[in-house]
Design an enzyme around this catalytic site. Structure first.
Site, mmCIF file in Angstrom:
data_model
loop_
_atom_site.group_PDB
_atom_site.id
_atom_site.type_symbol
_atom_site.label_atom_id
_atom_site.label_comp_id
_atom_site.label_asym_id
_atom_site.label_seq_id
_atom_site.Cartn_x
_atom_site.Cartn_y
_atom_site.Cartn_z
ATOM 1 N N GLY A 95 -11.258 -67.621 -25.469
ATOM 2 C CA GLY A 95 -11.672 -68.637 -24.525
ATOM 3 C C GLY A 95 -10.602 -68.885 -23.487
ATOM 4 N N PRO A 96 -10.909 -69.707 -22.501
ATOM 5 C CA PRO A 96 -9.933 -69.997 -21.443
ATOM 6 C C PRO A 96 -8.707 -70.717 -21.994
ATOM 7 C CG PRO A 96 -12.158 -70.722 -20.853
ATOM 8 C CD PRO A 96 -12.188 -70.381 -22.300
ATOM 9 N N PRO A 97 -7.616 -70.743 -21.241
ATOM 10 C CA PRO A 97 -6.423 -71.475 -21.696
ATOM 11 C C PRO A 97 -6.700 -72.970 -21.815
ATOM 12 C CG PRO A 97 -5.885 -69.980 -19.893
ATOM 13 C CD PRO A 97 -7.370 -70.014 -19.976
ATOM 14 N N GLY A 98 -6.073 -73.577 -22.815
ATOM 15 C CA GLY A 98 -6.127 -75.022 -22.941
ATOM 16 C C GLY A 98 -7.377 -75.584 -23.564
ATOM 17 N N VAL A 99 -8.193 -74.760 -24.246
ATOM 18 C CA VAL A 99 -9.425 -75.282 -24.845
ATOM 19 C C VAL A 99 -9.269 -75.551 -26.342
ATOM 20 C CG1 VAL A 99 -10.937 -74.259 -23.133
ATOM 21 C CG2 VAL A 99 -10.310 -72.925 -25.143
ATOM 22 N N GLY A 100 -8.065 -75.368 -26.905
ATOM 23 C CA GLY A 100 -7.833 -75.764 -28.294
ATOM 24 C C GLY A 100 -7.816 -74.639 -29.303
ATOM 25 N N LYS A 101 -7.611 -73.388 -28.864
ATOM 26 C CA LYS A 101 -7.645 -72.268 -29.810
ATOM 27 C C LYS A 101 -6.508 -72.366 -30.822
ATOM 28 C CE LYS A 101 -7.404 -69.180 -26.520
ATOM 29 N NZ LYS A 101 -7.416 -70.064 -25.352
ATOM 30 N N THR A 102 -5.303 -72.553 -30.343
ATOM 31 C CA THR A 102 -4.146 -72.604 -31.244
ATOM 32 C C THR A 102 -4.157 -73.862 -32.094
ATOM 33 O OG1 THR A 102 -2.847 -71.336 -29.639
ATOM 34 C CG2 THR A 102 -1.637 -72.504 -31.349
ATOM 35 N N SER A 147 -22.131 -58.949 -13.245
ATOM 36 C CA SER A 147 -22.954 -60.162 -13.237
ATOM 37 C C SER A 147 -23.332 -60.637 -11.843
ATOM 38 C CB SER A 147 -22.215 -61.286 -13.974
ATOM 39 O OG SER A 147 -21.030 -61.642 -13.296
ATOM 40 N N LYS A 185 -20.488 -70.784 -16.592
ATOM 41 C CA LYS A 185 -21.070 -70.684 -15.263
ATOM 42 C C LYS A 185 -21.906 -71.923 -14.925
ATOM 43 C CE LYS A 185 -21.103 -65.614 -15.383
ATOM 44 N NZ LYS A 185 -21.922 -64.392 -15.439
#
Length: 775
Positions: A353-360, A674, A717
């Protein structure tokens, strides 16, 4: 009178007190001693002594049950006579019972169980006689060689008056598990009982033979070991005299090596022998010493597996992460399967996912719920394969790779290992680190992972690997095949505002020293801070802007200036300055222009497609592409242009023009299929001279037959279209299922139109009355 009662009870059955025993089975005619401490059993013995001295003895199915019910006992037992009971000083008693007959029990009332006698079948005479001879020989051998079979037990065989009594005497004294004895007790066919006894007796004879072989081998090895020990002590004394040191070190290594797996122990013994014979100050001794210290520092047998609490896991995920409902649901499912299986097998997850979305942060929460240590391995910019597999010991300064170093840091063989930014690795002159990860992340191979420095296998199969990435298209297909991908979508505007209120602003106030004096932000100010001062799919930029706001307020407070009671839109603009991001996009309908939706590493975004036409200078029209189009997007342009020209040619509309297609923000590379439908709409608008709606954004791949194919990143999107003020979004109809799974927060405030063909997209992009005559 007691004997008459026994004979009557034996023949007719009846009801007598129940005695439940653990791991002991009584047989008819055999005398058994019981140590009794349970109140129910003591009461049953007292009742029997006050009456006809008879009890029914039943074996417990589970010896750990303290107060067993009738269902916890076997249904076949022994009617026994209580010979005497001796009270002991500690409150317990020693009871001596003599077995009378086999019985099958019925119901239990007031501590007494009903029973019926069991008839026995004597078996075929010759077969029984042969079995008795075999058993007599086997049991005589056991009585002379087995410590649990007393020699006087042979007297019970000679005094047995029947085949059944003979079999019961052997079954009573034979050293076998209680469950096997219960099976013999339940067997009423004497011939089959004797056959079963022969098998058990032969097993015991074989065990005695094997035990004797082991004793002889151990005695021989001990003699050899004593000689080796004497020689080693002499060698140590010589080394001590020559070097004056090294004795305690090698002794310590010897002791530590005994707890290692066999292959590792063999490798360490080789190094210990090198260390003993080498000069303690030599480079070779230092190399061996460093290697041994490294090996002994690894958790070869240490693991942590506390129980998993799913309620606590859900509460922790909800408390630490707002939104991400699909991700949290998937994590709870993962933990539930892990809990029910009770498996120690590890897993390989990949959060994308994009940076800063809570993966870590989600990975850290999962580690906390599992009760395992967590280690982080940064893979961004990694170019050397040895960073994964380790350096060979032939090099000066060689060391283990990042994987084994992380295991050592964790102190357990089953940590949660976070492989951060796995998509940021690169090929280098020293090899491909992504290829080195193939073995690490393969559940079928990582149980014998060999680090080049250690040169012995280490079991990584219990490690939970969680990789994080922004984009999957940078990962090799072989590596991607080993990952279980879990997608983290960007946050909606409402989610970002809620995260700011719940988590970011309180943490920022505490971190800046404002605490309770920090003025609250209005809903409009928080939304403005989220949308106009940072543009991203995650919340890192929002966190930075909140900290900047806190610094402004802290400066006012530290210089004794008044803080605003509430921060509204005007106060926010005064403190933070003009908003750097203008989310306003021109939605004017223009000929040759269409609005597309794309996904970047920072979430969803918009992309305008501009088409200009000119009369060809030569006979053949030319196509010019500008705006840093990648090869896949260039093919999409070719496909869309061919399809649109074919549609116009069938309607006798001139399409022989030079085409110039431009994508603004030319410094940013663009690629992917796309934008196919967007390009086709822009081309159609340019050729027909009709403007496409500026309030409609679209995404989808186009084919030469005009079909609209599905693409990825639809949620991001749609969020981008909402941020930039579009009224409607056209998306491939094949993605309808994905739309139905989206939350209300994502879908509200915008109109979605599924399209399966180019004609349907035209209907929503243009005034339908103007296009119907052309189509």
């Amino acid at each position: 009178m007691a004997r008459q009662g026994i004979s009557s009870a034996k023949a007719k059955g009846g009801s007598h007190p129940l005695v439940a025993v653990r791991d002991q089975v009584q047989f008819p005619g055999m005398i058994m001693t019981l140590m009794v401490s349970r109140p129910a059993t003591l009461s049953a013995l007292d009742t029997a002594l006050a009456g006809d001295q008879l009890v029914v003895v039943l074996l417990q199915r589970d010896s750990s049950v303290e107060n067993p019910l009738l269902s916890d006992l076997y249904s076949v037992g022994i009617l026994s006579e209580v010979l005497h009971v001796v009270p002991l000083p500690d409150g317990s008693s020693r009871a001596v019972l003599r077995g009378v007959s086999r019985v099958s029990v019925g119901s239990l009332e007031n501590g007494k169980v009903s029973y019926a006698p069991m008839a026995e079948i004597d078996g075929e005479p010759l077969s029984v006689l042969a079995s008795r001879r075999i058993l007599t020989e086997c049991f005589a051998h056991l009585a002379g060689n087995h410590r649990l079979v007393p020699p006087e037990s042979l007297d019970s065989l000679t005094s047995a008056k029947s085949n059944s009594a003979f079999a019961d005497a052997i079954a009573f004294f034979l050293p076998c598990p209680a469950l096997d004895k219960q099976t013999l007790l339940e067997q009423t066919d004497v011939g089959q009982r004797l056959s079963a006894l022969i098998r058990l007796a032969k097993q015991e004879e074989n065990l005695i033979s094997i035990e004797q072989e082991i004793r002889d081998q151990v005695d021989s090895e001990i003699g050899h070991a004593q000689r080796q020990f004497f020689l080693k002590e002499q060698l140590r004394a010589i080394q001590f005299e020559l070097a004056g040191k090294g004795q305690s070190e090698t002794d310590r290594f010897e002791e530590l090596s005994q707890n290692l797996p066999p292959k590792v122990n063999t490798a360490t013994q080789i190094e210990i022998r090198k260390l003993r014979t080498a000069d303690p100050d030599s480079a070779e001794a230092q190399t061996s010493r460093t290697y041994l210290e490294t090996v002994f520092s690894l958790p070869w047998n240490d693991s942590q597996n506390p129980p998993i609490d799913l309620k606590r896991a859900k509460a922790a995920l909800d408390a630490n992460h707002y939104g991400l409902d699909s991700v949290k649901e998937r994590m709870i499912e993962f933990l539930a399967v892990h809990k029910l299986n009770g498996s120690r097998q590890g897993s390989v997850l990949c959060f994308v996912g994009p940076p800063g979305v809570g993966k870590t942060s989600v990975a850290h929460t999962i580690a906390d719920v599992l009760g395992r240590p967590v280690v982080n391995i940064a893979l961004g910019g990694l170019k050397d394969e040895a960073e994964i597999r380790g350096h060979r010991r032939t090099y000066v300064g060689s060391r283990m790779g990042k994987i084994m170093n992380a295991i050592r840091t964790a102190g357990a063989k089953n940590p949660v290992c976070i492989l951060d930014e796995i998509d940021k690795m690169h090929d280098g002159a020293q090899g491909d680190p992504a290829s080195a990860l193939l073995e690490v992340l393969d559940a079928e191979q990582n149980c014998t992972f060999v680090d080049h420095y250690l040169e012995v296998p280490f079991d990584l199969s219990e490690v939970l690997f969680i990789a994080t990435a922004n984009l999957l298209d940078r990962l090799p297909s072989a590596l991607l095949d080993r990952l279980e991908v879990i997608e983290f979508s960007g946050y909606s505007e409402a989610e970002r505002v809620e995260i700011a209120k719940r988590h970011i602003l309180p943490a920022t106030a505490a971190g800046s020293g404002l605490n309770s004096i920090m003025p609250p932000l209005t809903e409009e100010a928080t939304r403005m801070l989220s949308s106009s001062y940072c543009r991203e799919a995650g919340v890192r930029g929002l966190t930075r802007e909140c900290k900047r706001l806190a610094r402004k307020l802290a400066t006012l407070h530290a210089t004794d200036q008044a803080l605003p009671s509430v921060i509204g839109v005007d106060e926010l603009a005064h403190l933070m300055g003009p908003a750097p991001i203008d989310m306003q996009v021109s939605h004017a309908s223009q000929v040759g222009t269409a609005h597309g939706l794309v996904v970047t590493g920072y979430g969803g975004d918009i992309m305008q497609v501009e088409v200009g036409l000119a009369r060809p200078l030569g006979q053949e029209p030319k196509l010019t592409l500008t705006g840093a189009l990648g090869p896949v997007m260039q093919e999409s342009v070719q496909t869309a242009l061919t399809f649109v020209r074919s549609q116009l040619d069938t309607r006798q509309i001139d399409s022989k023009f030079d085409v110039h297609l431009h994508l603004p923000q030319a410094a940013i590379p663009k690629d992917g299929p796309s934008a196919g439908i967007t390009i086709a709409i822009a081309l159609f608008s340019a050729f027909t001279g009709r403007p496409a709606s500026g309030k409609v954004a679209m995404t989808g791949e186009i084919t030469l037959r005009g079909q609209v194919l599905p693409v990825g990143g639809l949620r991001e999107k749609i969020l981008a279209a909402k941020r930039f003020g579009y009224d409607a979004v056209l998306y491939p109809a094949m993605l309808q299922g994905e739309v139905e799974r989206m939350s209300v927060e994502v879908l509200e405030g915008i109109t979605l139109h599924p399209v399966s063909r180019f004609e349907e997209a035209l209907e929503h992009s243009f005034n339908y009355a103007q296009t119907v005559s052309i189509l």
